[in-house]
Design an enzyme around this catalytic site. Structure first.
Site, PDB file in Angstrom:
ATOM      1  N   ASN A  95       0.793  -1.425   0.109  1.00  0.00           N
ATOM      2  CA  ASN A  95      -0.197  -0.159  -0.132  1.00  0.00           C
ATOM      3  C   ASN A  95       0.773   1.404   0.136  1.00  0.00           C
ATOM      4  O   ASN A  95       0.271   2.321   0.924  1.00  0.00           O
ATOM      5  CB  ASN A  95      -0.759  -0.479   1.582  1.00  0.00           C
ATOM      6  CG  ASN A  95      -2.161  -1.124   0.993  1.00  0.00           C
ATOM      7  OD1 ASN A  95      -2.665  -0.551  -0.184  1.00  0.00           O
ATOM      8  ND2 ASN A  95      -2.956  -1.671   2.376  1.00  0.00           N
ATOM      9  N   LYS A 171      -5.591   2.409  -6.119  1.00  0.00           N
ATOM     10  CA  LYS A 171      -5.857   1.612  -4.296  1.00  0.00           C
ATOM     11  C   LYS A 171      -6.061   3.166  -3.133  1.00  0.00           C
ATOM     12  O   LYS A 171      -6.721   2.481  -2.329  1.00  0.00           O
ATOM     13  CB  LYS A 171      -4.914   0.823  -4.560  1.00  0.00           C
ATOM     14  CG  LYS A 171      -4.443   0.358  -2.478  1.00  0.00           C
ATOM     15  CD  LYS A 171      -5.934  -0.378  -2.991  1.00  0.00           C
ATOM     16  CE  LYS A 171      -5.686  -2.125  -1.387  1.00  0.00           C
ATOM     17  NZ  LYS A 171      -5.164  -0.957  -0.743  1.00  0.00           N
ATOM     18  N   GLU A 178     -13.387   2.516   1.429  1.00  0.00           N
ATOM     19  CA  GLU A 178     -13.538   1.809   2.193  1.00  0.00           C
ATOM     20  C   GLU A 178     -13.743   2.276   3.518  1.00  0.00           C
ATOM     21  O   GLU A 178     -14.359   2.244   4.391  1.00  0.00           O
ATOM     22  CB  GLU A 178     -12.215   0.995   2.598  1.00  0.00           C
ATOM     23  CG  GLU A 178     -11.876  -0.171   2.814  1.00  0.00           C
ATOM     24  CD  GLU A 178     -11.315  -1.007   3.335  1.00  0.00           C
ATOM     25  OE1 GLU A 178     -10.777  -1.275   2.115  1.00  0.00           O
ATOM     26  OE2 GLU A 178      -9.996  -0.741   4.009  1.00  0.00           O
TER      27      GLU A 178
HETATM   28  O1  6PG Z   1      -8.549  -3.274  -0.120  1.00  0.00           O
HETATM   29  C1  6PG Z   1      -7.766  -3.968   0.926  1.00  0.00           C
HETATM   30  O2  6PG Z   1      -7.507  -5.054   0.788  1.00  0.00           O
HETATM   31  C2  6PG Z   1      -7.924  -3.400   2.213  1.00  0.00           C
HETATM   32  O3  6PG Z   1      -7.739  -1.780   1.580  1.00  0.00           O
HETATM   33  C3  6PG Z   1      -6.750  -3.340   2.843  1.00  0.00           C
HETATM   34  O4  6PG Z   1      -5.321  -2.910   1.945  1.00  0.00           O
HETATM   35  C4  6PG Z   1      -5.758  -2.373   4.449  1.00  0.00           C
HETATM   36  O5  6PG Z   1      -6.397  -3.874   4.919  1.00  0.00           O
HETATM   37  C5  6PG Z   1      -5.961  -1.478   4.666  1.00  0.00           C
HETATM   38  O6  6PG Z   1      -4.633  -0.590   4.373  1.00  0.00           O
HETATM   39  C6  6PG Z   1      -6.491  -1.289   6.067  1.00  0.00           C
HETATM   40  O7  6PG Z   1      -6.485   0.088   5.882  1.00  0.00           O
HETATM   41  P1  6PG Z   1      -6.884   1.100   6.501  1.00  0.00           P
HETATM   42  O8  6PG Z   1      -5.542   0.988   8.320  1.00  0.00           O
HETATM   43  O9  6PG Z   1      -5.742   2.587   7.254  1.00  0.00           O
HETATM   44  O10 6PG Z   1      -7.569   1.584   7.726  1.00  0.00           O
END
Ligand code: 6PG
Length: 298
Positions: A95, A171, A178
């Site tokens: 990420n 992303k 999200e």
């Molecule tokens: O799409 C996904 O599979 C999620 O987003 C994954 O990448 C991860 O669980 C997040 O990065 C958590 O992000 P935070 O720690 O910022 O909530």
């Protein structure tokens, strides 16, 4: 294909499992012995050292980083710049911040190492059984290894987005969405929890998941979480964040756009981390100062 993976954490190990299940040959490395051992059990070939990892090949290699974003990824990309050869491919499946990925693309280009930034979504189960991937970088390099994305992702679950940085940018925005969606679910269930009616919240999530407009994977996970812990007992209520939401809001400001839901969900997370509540204590004191209102004590 032969794929070389660095980083065998929650995501990396599941990716190894996915690659092996799709008959790819996997060479891998992690600083942690137990993770290397776990990868071996899955059918991959871990190397004991990084030197060994980089020393093995003479032909073009496809290298995949699955590391925490920031300094750890940054340092490993510097090592890859040093150790990989012209023509090798390096994928950052973590990420990372999109601006860092643009920089990494140009940095690796100096040595003619091909870089793809791949935003990976779907969590651990996705990495293992079929992920969603958003790919940035040179189209010709993507085309060369597209088969890999076909194997790793669910049907229609990958997208070539465009030039370097566009995979991680997408992303980032995905994660901003999200944050907002999770915030809405949290708020709705909070209201139901404090409602004047006596709802069984697991059953509410179940019914929401069957035919309703808000049915979704997040709602399925809500149902699962409520089944496992209906009262949410033992959970602090603090919601950490890893950066993607913050970068989304930064980009919103930079582009002079408006994303109040995402911004508010980020701020709510930040507020949740503050157990001291110093600011609120000041506000309560002010009410007391000007209006003589009682200050609630601990
Ligand atoms: O799409 C996904 O599979 C999620 O987003 C994954 O990448 C991860 O669980 C997040 O990065 C958590 O992000 P935070 O720690 O910022 O909530």
């Amino acid at each position: 294909m032969k794929i070389k993976i660095i980083g065998l954490g929650k995501m990396g190990l599941n990716l190894v499992s996915n690659l092996v299940a799709n008959k790819h040959e996997v060479v891998c490395f992690d600083i942690n012995d137990s993770q290397r051992e776990a990868a071996k059990k899955l059918g991959a070939t871990p190397t004991d050292t990084l030197d060994e990892f980089f020393a093995l090949d003479t032909e073009q290699t496809i290298n995949w980083l699955m590391l925490p974003s920031g300094k750890i990824t940054e340092d490993m990309i510097k090592t890859c710049h040093e150790k990989l050869n012209a023509g090798d491919i390096l994928i950052d499946g973590g990420n990372s911040k999109f601006a860092d990925s643009v920089h990494h693309y140009h940095f690796l280009k100096e040595k003619d190492i091909h870089f793809l930034d791949v935003g990976t979504s779907g969590g651990m189960s996705g990495a293992r059984d079929g992920a969603c991937m958003m790919v940035g970088g040179e189209q010709a390099i993507f085309n060369q290894i597209e088969e890999l994305f076909e194997d790793l992702c669910v049907e229609k679950g990958y997208l070539y987005c465009g030039e370097a940085g566009s995979g991680h940018y997408l992303k980032m925005v995905h994660n901003g969405i999200e944050y907002g969606m999770m915030q809405a679910i949290g708020e709705g269930f909070n209201l139901l929890h404090h409602s004047r009616f006596d709802y069984d919240l697991e059953q509410v999530a179940r019914v929401f998941n069957n035919g309703s407009v808000v049915r979704s994977w997040l709602m399925e996970l809500t149902e699962k979480a409520l089944k496992e812990n209906p009262t949410m007992s033992g959970i602090s209520g603090q919601v950490p964040s890893s950066g993607e939401g913050k970068w989304t809001v930064e980009e919103m400001l930079e582009m002079q756009q408006s994303a109040p839901v995402i911004t508010q969900s980020l701020l709510t997370r930040y507020a949740s981390m503050d157990t001291e509540k110093y600011g609120e204590k000041v506000i309560a004191s002010l009410r007391n100062q000007f209006g003589g209102h009682e200050i609630p004590k601990k």
